[in-house]
Design a protein around this motif. Sequence first.
Motif, short mmCIF file in Angstrom:
data_model
loop_
_atom_site.label_atom_id
_atom_site.label_comp_id
_atom_site.label_asym_id
_atom_site.label_seq_id
_atom_site.Cartn_x
_atom_site.Cartn_y
_atom_site.Cartn_z
N GLU A 1 3.28 54.92 23.61
CA GLU A 1 2.69 53.60 23.76
C GLU A 1 1.51 53.45 22.80
N LEU A 2 0.88 52.30 22.81
CA LEU A 2 -0.23 52.03 21.90
C LEU A 2 -1.54 52.58 22.47
N GLN B 1 -1.58 58.85 21.48
CA GLN B 1 -0.36 58.68 20.70
C GLN B 1 -0.69 58.43 19.22
N LYS B 2 -1.66 57.56 18.98
CA LYS B 2 -2.03 57.26 17.60
C LYS B 2 -2.60 58.50 16.90
N GLY C 1 8.50 53.24 24.38
CA GLY C 1 7.20 52.82 23.87
C GLY C 1 7.30 52.18 22.50
N PRO C 2 6.30 51.36 22.17
CA PRO C 2 6.32 50.62 20.89
C PRO C 2 6.15 51.49 19.65
N LEU C 3 5.73 52.75 19.81
CA LEU C 3 5.54 53.62 18.64
C LEU C 3 6.75 54.52 18.37
N GLN D 1 8.02 54.20 14.74
CA GLN D 1 7.11 54.88 13.81
C GLN D 1 7.27 56.39 13.92
#
Length: 171
Positions: free
Chosen positions: A15-16, A20-21, A45-47, A50
């Motif tokens: 997720e954001l 995670q980042k 999740g949105p990542l 990526q």
Amino acid sequence: MNTIPHIVYILTKLELGGAQKICLTLLNALEQEPNSASLISGSQGPLVTQASMHKNVYLLNSFKREIGLCSLWNEIRTFTTLITLLRKLKKQNPSILVHTHSTKAGVLGRWAAYCAGIKNRVHTVHGYGFHAYQNKIAWFIIYCTEWITQHITSHFIFVSHKDLQTGNSLL
């Protein structure tokens, strides 16, 4: 000779969030060295898109953030998959370190690393899964699980002084 360990990051959901980042940023930087990092996460999740662009990323459909008695079989399957995957990565990279984030990924990942014979098990505390506003039985189960799991953890990283104080006073 100083050997750089292969670092395996374990998250439940892409997720954001900060963890995670950071893991994706570190994974990107460590990929400059051949075969120096991996990421294991749930496939939600949105990542995810990526993360999928990186090599050495393992997305497990069974790895979900939610937990409960109804999903016990799913938890067992995720745990055994983690052990198998970590054993494979350890065979490929004898110098290996597992770095977990969040309560659920932290517990499953550290125990899977322990069962896979990985000595370096690092956990970043982003808060605890037990708190004053939950059912006392749930609090007790999560607290005991975290208390037992701390004994197989080689290193902790705390993202806040409050988390460090909570860890020192309760665990």
